[in-house]
Design an enzyme around this catalytic site. Sequence first.
Site, PDB file in Angstrom:
ATOM      1  CG  HIS A   6      52.736  -3.146  38.787  1.00 48.25           C
ATOM      2  ND1 HIS A   6      51.442  -2.690  38.769  1.00 48.25           N
ATOM      3  CD2 HIS A   6      53.493  -2.056  39.093  1.00 48.25           C
ATOM      4  CE1 HIS A   6      51.410  -1.389  39.035  1.00 48.25           C
ATOM      5  NE2 HIS A   6      52.654  -0.979  39.235  1.00 48.25           N
ATOM      6  CG  ASP A  64      53.545  -5.578  33.189  1.00 45.27           C
ATOM      7  OD1 ASP A  64      53.963  -4.584  32.555  1.00 45.27           O
ATOM      8  OD2 ASP A  64      53.206  -5.534  34.383  1.00 45.27           O
ATOM      9  CD  GLN A  66      59.621  -0.506  35.338  1.00 41.74           C
ATOM     10  OE1 GLN A  66      60.615   0.131  34.966  1.00 41.74           O
ATOM     11  NE2 GLN A  66      58.620   0.079  35.982  1.00 41.74           N
ATOM     12  CE  LYS A 115      55.675   2.515  34.654  1.00 44.48           C
ATOM     13  NZ  LYS A 115      55.694   2.838  36.065  1.00 44.48           N
ATOM     14  CB  CYS A 132      52.062  -1.478  42.451  1.00 51.38           C
ATOM     15  SG  CYS A 132      51.503   0.206  42.610  1.00 51.38           S
TER      16      CYS A 132
HETATM   17  N1  PLP Z   1      53.645  -3.209  35.404  1.00 58.55           N
HETATM   18  C1  PLP Z   1      54.861  -2.849  35.838  1.00 58.55           C
HETATM   19  C2  PLP Z   1      55.957  -3.875  35.871  1.00 58.55           C
HETATM   20  C3  PLP Z   1      55.090  -1.537  36.245  1.00 58.55           C
HETATM   21  O1  PLP Z   1      56.305  -1.183  36.677  1.00 58.55           O
HETATM   22  C4  PLP Z   1      54.030  -0.597  36.183  1.00 58.55           C
HETATM   23  C5  PLP Z   1      54.219   0.768  36.675  1.00 58.55           C
HETATM   24  O2  PLP Z   1      54.955   1.017  37.592  1.00 58.55           O
HETATM   25  C6  PLP Z   1      52.794  -1.019  35.695  1.00 58.55           C
HETATM   26  C7  PLP Z   1      52.642  -2.338  35.317  1.00 58.55           C
HETATM   27  C8  PLP Z   1      51.646  -0.079  35.565  1.00 58.55           C
HETATM   28  O3  PLP Z   1      51.926   0.926  34.650  1.00 58.55           O
HETATM   29  P1  PLP Z   1      50.949   2.166  34.470  1.00 58.55           P
HETATM   30  O4  PLP Z   1      50.706   2.715  35.853  1.00 58.55           O
HETATM   31  O5  PLP Z   1      51.685   3.113  33.604  1.00 58.55           O
HETATM   32  O6  PLP Z   1      49.691   1.662  33.852  1.00 58.55           O
END
Ligand code: PLP
Length: 403
Positions: free
Chosen positions: A120, A197, A200, A223, A361
């Site tokens: 992401h 990270d 998910q 999430k 993203c």
């Molecule tokens: N990393 C992953 C794998 C994600 O799916 C997301 C959100 O969709 C993020 C990072 C970023 O999360 P947040 O927008 O809650 O900071």
Amino acid sequence: MDLQQIRKDFPILNQQVNGKPLVYLDNAATTQKPLAVIQRISDYYLKENSNVHRGVHHLSQVATEAYENARGYIAKYIHAEESNEIIFTRGTTESINLLANVLSPWIQAGDEIIISGMEHHSNLVPWQQLCERNKARLKVLPVDLDGTLDLNFLEKMLTPQVKLLAIAHISNVLGTVNPVKEIVRIAHNKGVPVLLDGAQGIAHAKVDVQDLGVDFYAFSGHKIYAPMGIGVLYGRFTWLRRLPPYQFGGEMIDQVSFEKTTFNELPYKYEAGTPNVAGALGLEAALHYVQKTGVDDIFNHEDKLLKYATEKLENIDGMRIIGHAKEKAAVLSFLVNGLHPFDLGTLLDQMGIAVRTGHHCAQPLMDFYGIPGTVRASFAMYNTLEEVDIFVDAVKKAVGMLQ
Ligand code: PLP
């Protein structure tokens, strides 16, 4: 698992969208919130609201105790060794930015940071910018067409210059559950610390940070059925103790004079300013709800939904599912013939179905597959097999209308 009761616990699901019952399949973007979470936040503001720490009055002590209990509960949930290792943040993005910021003095010209090709942007851009600033090099562990990572290749990439491996626990596009325990083991063999990270991962896998052996784990509350604006950076005590502070101001100090400031102990060193107390309590309530419902039952149910939906979608002419990892969580990305994901998503919305369309993203991953984006359906504990039927029929209908 009592699915009927669960759906009652999420009142937002019971509504019509464009004249059709809402089918909410955008859970990888954010999950809906159960009454237990909404009620906890409401109770806090109705009965307990006060600024935390240092207050001598009753409400401040109540709020402080609740906030610190939430930290303790979350520490247990991910099996951290101590609650001091739980830093509250706004979410995964802030957690990763925090880490990239405090690791900066440690990254020198010529050093290397490894990420993977399925990251992401939140786990890519902070590292890319850090590398640019410090004249270090960002290396990318490639993804194969199935959506998995080559661990033999990872071993070769782990040169003595590598200072960090930052990798997704579960891909938000492909659904791939990466073999993170093995990845941590390989990296640690070469003396390289690992950030996972877990945006998910927290929602679709059991997270035991000690069993994984991971150094840092970042996730967002929203999430996993908690409110937006709260998240966590888990960091091993031995790391966090050594690293410098992130933001400066109230809460994070020990002694301040015009000449010099000394900093507070963990975890407060990393929590400058008034924290999101209601968010932390909401996150505690959400994790409690998940535990009460049964983590294994939830994952089994999601897996059933994923397999059922995959099988049904695969029967549609021209269907291309992106991501075929053997270990896959409840995230299903696809394209149909040359149809633009946005057009499909718009028609699905008209039929009451919420899916996400676009690059999710993860633009470099889209470039790798040579696609502009995908349609993504992602499942949560409250989704049903009937909803999958409605969704697949709607996809068929939309494809028929667009072709
Ligand atoms: N990393 C992953 C794998 C994600 O799916 C997301 C959100 O969709 C993020 C990072 C970023 O999360 P947040 O927008 O809650 O900071």
